[in-house]
Write a protein that holds these residues in place. Structure first.
Motif, mmCIF file in Angstrom:
data_model
loop_
_atom_site.group_PDB
_atom_site.id
_atom_site.type_symbol
_atom_site.label_atom_id
_atom_site.label_comp_id
_atom_site.label_asym_id
_atom_site.label_seq_id
_atom_site.Cartn_x
_atom_site.Cartn_y
_atom_site.Cartn_z
ATOM 1 N N LYS A 108 0.858 -1.189 0.000
ATOM 2 C CA LYS A 108 0.000 0.000 0.000
ATOM 3 C C LYS A 108 0.899 1.246 0.000
ATOM 4 O O LYS A 108 1.923 1.286 0.686
ATOM 5 C CB LYS A 108 -0.846 -0.045 1.268
ATOM 6 C CG LYS A 108 -1.846 1.061 1.425
ATOM 7 C CD LYS A 108 -2.729 0.776 2.636
ATOM 8 C CE LYS A 108 -2.218 1.503 3.787
ATOM 9 N NZ LYS A 108 -2.661 2.191 4.767
ATOM 10 N N GLY A 109 0.533 2.268 -0.756
ATOM 11 C CA GLY A 109 1.304 3.513 -0.747
ATOM 12 C C GLY A 109 1.209 4.198 0.606
ATOM 13 O O GLY A 109 0.249 4.004 1.348
ATOM 14 N N GLN A 110 2.222 4.976 0.940
ATOM 15 C CA GLN A 110 2.226 5.696 2.219
ATOM 16 C C GLN A 110 2.261 7.196 1.946
ATOM 17 O O GLN A 110 2.863 7.639 0.957
ATOM 18 C CB GLN A 110 3.464 5.313 3.041
ATOM 19 C CG GLN A 110 3.566 3.835 3.364
ATOM 20 C CD GLN A 110 2.497 3.344 4.327
ATOM 21 O OE1 GLN A 110 1.839 4.127 5.023
ATOM 22 N NE2 GLN A 110 2.282 2.031 4.360
ATOM 23 N N ASN A 111 1.622 7.937 2.811
ATOM 24 C CA ASN A 111 1.640 9.393 2.696
ATOM 25 C C ASN A 111 2.678 9.959 3.653
ATOM 26 O O ASN A 111 2.678 9.631 4.844
ATOM 27 C CB ASN A 111 0.264 9.969 3.041
ATOM 28 C CG ASN A 111 -0.753 9.566 1.996
ATOM 29 O OD1 ASN A 111 -0.514 9.710 0.805
ATOM 30 N ND2 ASN A 111 -1.872 9.021 2.441
ATOM 31 N N VAL A 112 3.550 10.773 3.091
ATOM 32 C CA VAL A 112 4.616 11.374 3.902
ATOM 33 C C VAL A 112 4.489 12.888 3.807
ATOM 34 O O VAL A 112 4.288 13.426 2.718
ATOM 35 C CB VAL A 112 6.012 10.943 3.381
ATOM 36 C CG1 VAL A 112 7.121 11.625 4.174
ATOM 37 C CG2 VAL A 112 6.172 9.425 3.439
ATOM 38 N N SER A 113 4.596 13.539 4.946
ATOM 39 C CA SER A 113 4.642 15.005 4.917
ATOM 40 C C SER A 113 6.002 15.454 5.436
ATOM 41 O O SER A 113 6.611 14.788 6.282
ATOM 42 C CB SER A 113 3.520 15.606 5.765
ATOM 43 O OG SER A 113 3.719 15.275 7.115
ATOM 44 N N LEU A 114 6.465 16.541 4.893
ATOM 45 C CA LEU A 114 7.771 17.090 5.297
ATOM 46 C C LEU A 114 7.644 18.598 5.442
ATOM 47 O O LEU A 114 7.271 19.290 4.491
ATOM 48 C CB LEU A 114 8.828 16.759 4.234
ATOM 49 C CG LEU A 114 10.163 17.498 4.350
ATOM 50 C CD1 LEU A 114 10.892 17.141 5.643
ATOM 51 C CD2 LEU A 114 11.054 17.195 3.141
ATOM 52 N N MET A 115 7.928 19.068 6.651
ATOM 53 C CA MET A 115 7.992 20.519 6.861
ATOM 54 C C MET A 115 9.462 20.900 6.833
ATOM 55 O O MET A 115 10.205 20.636 7.801
ATOM 56 C CB MET A 115 7.346 20.891 8.190
ATOM 57 C CG MET A 115 5.827 20.789 8.142
ATOM 58 S SD MET A 115 5.068 21.306 9.681
ATOM 59 C CE MET A 115 5.181 19.811 10.631
ATOM 60 N N VAL A 116 9.882 21.446 5.726
ATOM 61 C CA VAL A 116 11.309 21.703 5.507
ATOM 62 C C VAL A 116 11.865 22.703 6.515
ATOM 63 O O VAL A 116 13.012 22.572 6.944
ATOM 64 C CB VAL A 116 11.546 22.207 4.060
ATOM 65 C CG1 VAL A 116 13.007 22.526 3.815
ATOM 66 C CG2 VAL A 116 11.074 21.171 3.061
ATOM 67 N N GLU A 117 11.033 23.663 6.935
ATOM 68 C CA GLU A 117 11.532 24.727 7.827
ATOM 69 C C GLU A 117 12.123 24.141 9.113
ATOM 70 O O GLU A 117 13.171 24.578 9.588
ATOM 71 C CB GLU A 117 10.406 25.696 8.220
ATOM 72 C CG GLU A 117 9.561 26.224 7.073
ATOM 73 C CD GLU A 117 8.530 25.225 6.561
ATOM 74 O OE1 GLU A 117 7.790 24.649 7.379
ATOM 75 O OE2 GLU A 117 8.478 25.009 5.334
ATOM 76 N N ASP A 118 11.435 23.125 9.680
ATOM 77 C CA ASP A 118 11.969 22.558 10.929
ATOM 78 C C ASP A 118 12.282 21.061 10.816
ATOM 79 O O ASP A 118 12.485 20.382 11.817
ATOM 80 C CB ASP A 118 11.014 22.818 12.098
ATOM 81 C CG ASP A 118 9.577 22.512 11.727
ATOM 82 O OD1 ASP A 118 9.373 21.911 10.660
ATOM 83 O OD2 ASP A 118 8.673 22.861 12.501
ATOM 84 N N VAL A 120 10.569 18.454 10.146
ATOM 85 C CA VAL A 120 9.650 17.518 10.803
ATOM 86 C C VAL A 120 8.946 16.697 9.725
ATOM 87 O O VAL A 120 8.452 17.241 8.739
ATOM 88 C CB VAL A 120 8.604 18.271 11.658
ATOM 89 C CG1 VAL A 120 7.542 17.305 12.185
ATOM 90 C CG2 VAL A 120 9.291 18.978 12.815
ATOM 91 N N MET A 121 8.927 15.370 9.935
ATOM 92 C CA MET A 121 8.303 14.473 8.968
ATOM 93 C C MET A 121 7.219 13.647 9.641
ATOM 94 O O MET A 121 7.259 13.420 10.847
ATOM 95 C CB MET A 121 9.345 13.514 8.381
ATOM 96 C CG MET A 121 10.525 14.215 7.782
ATOM 97 S SD MET A 121 11.485 13.094 6.775
ATOM 98 C CE MET A 121 10.488 13.030 5.299
ATOM 99 N N ASN A 122 6.321 13.198 8.806
ATOM 100 C CA ASN A 122 5.291 12.304 9.319
ATOM 101 C C ASN A 122 4.951 11.319 8.208
ATOM 102 O O ASN A 122 4.656 11.728 7.093
ATOM 103 C CB ASN A 122 4.069 13.138 9.724
ATOM 104 C CG ASN A 122 3.059 12.301 10.458
ATOM 105 O OD1 ASN A 122 3.360 11.197 10.905
ATOM 106 N ND2 ASN A 122 1.843 12.810 10.568
ATOM 107 N N CYS A 123 5.042 10.036 8.521
ATOM 108 C CA CYS A 123 4.699 9.025 7.516
ATOM 109 C C CYS A 123 3.514 8.220 8.028
ATOM 110 O O CYS A 123 3.459 7.877 9.219
ATOM 111 C CB CYS A 123 5.891 8.102 7.242
ATOM 112 S SG CYS A 123 5.487 6.829 6.018
ATOM 113 N N SER A 124 2.613 7.887 7.135
ATOM 114 C CA SER A 124 1.411 7.159 7.549
ATOM 115 C C SER A 124 1.721 5.746 8.041
ATOM 116 O O SER A 124 0.904 5.125 8.713
ATOM 117 C CB SER A 124 0.400 7.113 6.400
ATOM 118 O OG SER A 124 0.993 6.563 5.246
ATOM 119 N N CYS A 125 2.912 5.209 7.753
ATOM 120 C CA CYS A 125 3.256 3.869 8.264
ATOM 121 C C CYS A 125 3.591 3.904 9.754
ATOM 122 O O CYS A 125 3.604 2.875 10.418
ATOM 123 C CB CYS A 125 4.420 3.249 7.483
ATOM 124 S SG CYS A 125 6.058 3.800 8.010
#
Ligand SMILES: [Zn+2]
Length: 182
Positions: A108-118, A120-125
């Motif tokens: 299953k694909g995973q959604n990743v967010s990345l806030m470049v300024e600080d 911070v990452m978040n992955c749905s896995c």
């Protein structure tokens, strides 16, 4: 200081300070800076020593960055994630969010967010939240976004060598060393 070149460079720097007309208070400050630089060189050498004892398998800068910082067990886990991250494809969605899928589409694909300024990452896995090891999906996004190091917060203190008091000898510290000692 075992390396002759470094030792000579630091000696020359101290001699320059002693031979100058610098006021005592300023002289003490400058000697303190030199001592701090010696400490940085010692840390750097220790990290180089540690990195030679691990089996680095790729030319990926993430692996070379993590090798001297992490314990062998933690490094082997992150190394596995780094190598696996090469098998993924990324499509950018909204600002700072990505869908990361395995090339074979077997997962299953995973959604990743990345806030470049600080950084911070978040992955749905939720791999990092469960294991403390940054997941392959997040690593893939970092790679795509041209990071050359894993953000500090994703190399938790509990996985580091006890001797690794600092995560890396930053380029700014290195520049400072060069300015004062070279
Ligand atoms: Zn993930």
């Amino acid at each position: 200081m075992k390396t002759t070149g470094c030792s000579e460079s630091i000696n020359a720097s101290v001699k320059r300070l002693l031979g100058s007309q610098t006021p005592l208070s300023e002289l003490i400050d400058q000697i303190t800076i030199v001592i701090e630089m010696i400490d940085v060189v010692g840390q750097r050498r220790l990290m180089q020593q540690l990195s030679t004892n691990v089996d680095v398998r790729t030319m990926c800068s993430f692996e070379h960055h993590a090798a001297p910082i992490l314990t062998p067990c933690a490094f082997s886990k992150i190394q596995e994630e780094i190598i696996s991250s090469f098998q993924y494809l990324t499509s950018k969605k909204d600002h700072g969010t990505y869908e990361v899928t395995h090339f074979s589409k077997k997962e299953k694909g995973q959604n990743v967010s990345l806030m470049v300024e600080d950084n911070v990452m978040n992955c749905s896995c939720k791999g990092f939240e469960f294991t403390g090891i940054i997941c392959r999906h997040s690593l893939h996004v970092l790679f795509k976004e041209h990071f050359i190091q894993i953000p500090d917060r994703y190399l938790p203190k509990r996985w580091r060598h006890s001797t690794s008091l600092i995560s890396n000898v930053s380029s700014s510290t290195s520049a400072t060393y060069d300015e004062h000692v070279q």
